[in-house]
Design an enzyme around this catalytic site. Structure first.
Site, PDB file in Angstrom:
ATOM      1  N   GLN A   1      36.532  38.742  45.698  1.00 21.41           N
ATOM      2  CA  GLN A   1      36.352  37.329  45.356  1.00 21.41           C
ATOM      3  C   GLN A   1      35.198  36.738  46.168  1.00 21.41           C
ATOM      4  O   GLN A   1      34.339  36.035  45.635  1.00 21.41           O
ATOM      5  CB  GLN A   1      37.652  36.558  45.651  1.00 21.41           C
ATOM      6  CG  GLN A   1      37.546  35.058  45.420  1.00 21.41           C
ATOM      7  CD  GLN A   1      37.358  34.706  43.963  1.00 21.41           C
ATOM      8  OE1 GLN A   1      38.083  35.182  43.106  1.00 21.41           O
ATOM      9  NE2 GLN A   1      36.380  33.865  43.653  1.00 21.41           N
TER      10      GLN A   1
ATOM     11  N   CYS B   1      38.359  29.774  43.399  1.00 23.12           N
ATOM     12  CA  CYS B   1      38.456  31.154  42.912  1.00 23.12           C
ATOM     13  C   CYS B   1      39.106  31.221  41.527  1.00 23.12           C
ATOM     14  O   CYS B   1      38.899  32.193  40.796  1.00 23.12           O
ATOM     15  CB  CYS B   1      39.240  32.004  43.905  1.00 23.12           C
ATOM     16  SG  CYS B   1      40.861  31.329  44.295  1.00 23.12           S
TER      17      CYS B   1
ATOM     18  N   ARG C   1      45.541  45.631  43.087  1.00 24.04           N
ATOM     19  CA  ARG C   1      45.967  44.254  43.385  1.00 24.04           C
ATOM     20  C   ARG C   1      47.453  44.260  43.656  1.00 24.04           C
ATOM     21  O   ARG C   1      48.234  44.778  42.846  1.00 24.04           O
ATOM     22  CB  ARG C   1      45.674  43.310  42.219  1.00 24.04           C
ATOM     23  CG  ARG C   1      46.493  42.030  42.332  1.00 24.04           C
ATOM     24  CD  ARG C   1      46.073  40.934  41.438  1.00 24.04           C
ATOM     25  NE  ARG C   1      44.774  40.414  41.811  1.00 24.04           N
ATOM     26  CZ  ARG C   1      44.320  39.218  41.419  1.00 24.04           C
ATOM     27  NH1 ARG C   1      45.060  38.437  40.674  1.00 24.04           N
ATOM     28  NH2 ARG C   1      43.127  38.822  41.781  1.00 24.04           N
TER      29      ARG C   1
ATOM     30  N   ASP D   1      41.645  26.450  46.804  1.00 23.87           N
ATOM     31  CA  ASP D   1      42.431  27.474  46.105  1.00 23.87           C
ATOM     32  C   ASP D   1      43.798  26.857  45.832  1.00 23.87           C
ATOM     33  O   ASP D   1      44.117  25.772  46.350  1.00 23.87           O
ATOM     34  CB  ASP D   1      42.532  28.717  47.017  1.00 23.87           C
ATOM     35  CG  ASP D   1      43.295  29.884  46.378  1.00 23.87           C
ATOM     36  OD1 ASP D   1      43.543  29.847  45.146  1.00 23.87           O
ATOM     37  OD2 ASP D   1      43.657  30.830  47.108  1.00 23.87           O
TER      38      ASP D   1
ATOM     39  N   HIS E   1      41.106  39.017  50.013  1.00 28.89           N
ATOM     40  CA  HIS E   1      40.552  39.044  48.637  1.00 28.89           C
ATOM     41  C   HIS E   1      39.038  39.253  48.729  1.00 28.89           C
ATOM     42  O   HIS E   1      38.254  38.373  48.377  1.00 28.89           O
ATOM     43  CB  HIS E   1      40.901  37.735  47.925  1.00 28.89           C
ATOM     44  CG  HIS E   1      40.810  37.799  46.428  1.00 28.89           C
ATOM     45  ND1 HIS E   1      40.463  38.944  45.740  1.00 28.89           N
ATOM     46  CD2 HIS E   1      41.010  36.844  45.475  1.00 28.89           C
ATOM     47  CE1 HIS E   1      40.459  38.690  44.430  1.00 28.89           C
ATOM     48  NE2 HIS E   1      40.789  37.427  44.255  1.00 28.89           N
TER      49      HIS E   1
ATOM     50  N   ARG F   1      32.330  37.379  39.314  1.00 29.17           N
ATOM     51  CA  ARG F   1      33.315  38.401  39.684  1.00 29.17           C
ATOM     52  C   ARG F   1      32.952  39.733  39.029  1.00 29.17           C
ATOM     53  O   ARG F   1      33.094  40.795  39.597  1.00 29.17           O
ATOM     54  CB  ARG F   1      34.737  37.989  39.220  1.00 29.17           C
ATOM     55  CG  ARG F   1      35.336  36.758  39.850  1.00 29.17           C
ATOM     56  CD  ARG F   1      35.531  36.869  41.337  1.00 29.17           C
ATOM     57  NE  ARG F   1      36.187  38.111  41.740  1.00 29.17           N
ATOM     58  CZ  ARG F   1      37.497  38.392  41.616  1.00 29.17           C
ATOM     59  NH1 ARG F   1      38.324  37.483  41.144  1.00 29.17           N
ATOM     60  NH2 ARG F   1      38.003  39.552  42.010  1.00 29.17           N
TER      61      ARG F   1
HETATM   62  N1  NVA Z   1      45.510  32.680  46.860  1.00 25.89           N
HETATM   63  C1  NVA Z   1      45.700  32.977  45.468  1.00 25.89           C
HETATM   64  C2  NVA Z   1      44.458  33.554  44.876  1.00 25.89           C
HETATM   65  C3  NVA Z   1      44.523  33.848  43.418  1.00 25.89           C
HETATM   66  C4  NVA Z   1      43.247  34.414  42.885  1.00 25.89           C
HETATM   67  C5  NVA Z   1      46.861  33.931  45.303  1.00 25.89           C
HETATM   68  O1  NVA Z   1      46.982  34.870  46.095  1.00 25.89           O
HETATM   69  O2  NVA Z   1      47.673  33.722  44.403  1.00 25.89           O
HETATM   70  N1   CP Z   2      40.215  34.680  41.214  1.00 33.29           N
HETATM   71  C1   CP Z   2      41.028  35.677  40.807  1.00 33.29           C
HETATM   72  O1   CP Z   2      41.264  36.656  41.515  1.00 33.29           O
HETATM   73  O2   CP Z   2      41.522  35.479  39.560  1.00 33.29           O
HETATM   74  P1   CP Z   2      42.642  36.362  38.838  1.00 33.29           P
HETATM   75  O3   CP Z   2      43.933  36.116  39.586  1.00 33.29           O
HETATM   76  O4   CP Z   2      42.686  35.839  37.437  1.00 33.29           O
HETATM   77  O5   CP Z   2      42.253  37.796  38.918  1.00 33.29           O
END
Ligand code: NVA
Ligand code: CP
Length: 337
Positions: A149, A286, A119, A242, A146, A325
């Site tokens: 997800q 998400c 990540r 989101d 993602h 997930r």
């Molecule tokens: N779009 C958000 C998703 C978090 C799971 C981010 O990248 O912060």
């Molecule tokens: N939805 C998601 O990716 O959550 P986290 O940021 O908690 O991993």
């Protein structure tokens, strides 16, 4: 029938063995749907009390540059459930791109681990890991994408409606972020009708939209960009949102609030689907979500992308989605390892 399903799964596991998931483009439509089916079976298997064995003796590394609750825990529990180990490596605590190139770290981890979940920020980093590690690499979120997800999102929709193709999914909010664009691609591959509803300043790139539209053309689905929320949600089976400010974009906070206030998912918007009374619409997010008054931000500003009544409504399946997930990441580990 059962025999055919078992053969299909065998093929899926044989076909995906050793493969990486950097974006959903790495999966054929059947592979994507097959992973969801496998995840549903693993979920049933776990509910019946059977765990262990499928990943015995495997080791996965979890490299995180950004924060996470769900993705990190989903990967750890998925691995532990099936007998694998998972090592959480904060990029701040390893020599990642600072004292050692990503390429060298990839080559070292590839000698010890069986897979890497990453990540972080740049998509090029997850690509670099995949190129040099020699083991499967899974994208657990980058600035661009993602994919894991979306596997959970599609699984949740399929559990509820018993199908994917033909359903209308409306994404509301920052239409060019990682979740919006991955969801657009996943829905198109699944033959769904996808509407990305965002202000013009935040609509997805022409490249992402036309790539997804190309997939939809093949599957019998559709992809559309809309700017008016009330028009966009008409007939929606899934309303999805989101956060308005993704990780790494904090400097844009004030502008996002200004642009996205009209795109908040509230009861008025849900009712405009025309599907609340008949029970033909669900709400997904998400997570994490700014919906209550229990974070510093919402205590000051009130709910942002979704109101609490929608978040807590019976048609909100956000915690099934969060649980899924784990099952989908487990399916990915099982199939690729
Ligand atoms: N779009 C958000 C998703 C978090 C799971 C981010 O990248 O912060
Ligand atoms: N939805 C998601 O990716 O959550 P986290 O940021 O908690 O991993």
């Amino acid at each position: 029938m059962k025999k055919k399903a078992a053969a299909g799964k065998k093929n899926l596991i044989a076909d995906l063995k050793g493969r990486s998931l950097l974006t959903l483009n790495d999966l054929s439509d059947d592979e994507m749907l097959g992973l969801i089916e496998l995840a549903r079976e693993l979920k049933k298997r776990r509910a019946s009390g059977v765990r262990g064995g499928l990943l015995e003796g495997r080791h996965v590394a979890l490299i995180f540059e950004k924060m996470s609750t769900r993705t990190r825990c989903a990967a750890s529990v998925a691995a532990a459930d099936e007998g694998a180990t998972a090592d959480y490596l904060s990029s701040k605590e390893i020599h990642f791109g600072k004292k050692e190139s990503v390429r060298d770290t990839a080559r070292v981890l590839g000698r010890m681990f069986d897979g890497i979940l990453f990540r972080g920020f740049a998509q090029s980093v997850v690509e670099e890991l995949a190129k040099h590690s020699g083991i499967p690499v899974w994208n657990g979120l980058t600035d661009d994408s993602h994919p894991t997800q979306v596997l959970a999102d599609l699984m949740t929709i399929q559990e509820h409606f018993g199908k994917l193709a033909g359903l209308k999914v409306v994404y509301m909010g920052d239409g060019r972020n990682n979740v919006a664009t991955s969801l657009m691609l996943g829905c198109a591959k699944a033959g769904m009708d996808f509407v990305n509803c965002a202000p013009p300043e935040l609509e997805p790139s022409k490249k992402a939209t036309s790539a997804a539209a190309g997939e939809a053309k093949r599957t019998g689905g559709s992809v559309r960009v809309e700017h008016d929320p009330l028009t966009a949600v008409k007939g929606a089976n899934v309303v999805y949102t989101d956060v308005w400010v993704s990780m790494g974009e904090e400097a844009q906070f004030d502008e996002r609030l200004r642009l996205l206030r009209p795109y908040q998912v509230n009861m008025n918007l849900m009712r405009a689907t025309g599907n609340v009374k008949s029970g033909k619409v669900i709400f997904l997010h998400c997570l994490p979500a700014f919906h209550d008054n229990e974070t510093d931000l919402t205590r000051e500003l009130g709910p942002l992308e979704v109101t609490d009544d929608v978040f807590e409504a019976p048609f909100s399946l956000v915690f099934d989605e969060a649980e899924n997930r784990m099952h989908t990441i487990k399916a990915l580990f099982v199939a690729t390892l």
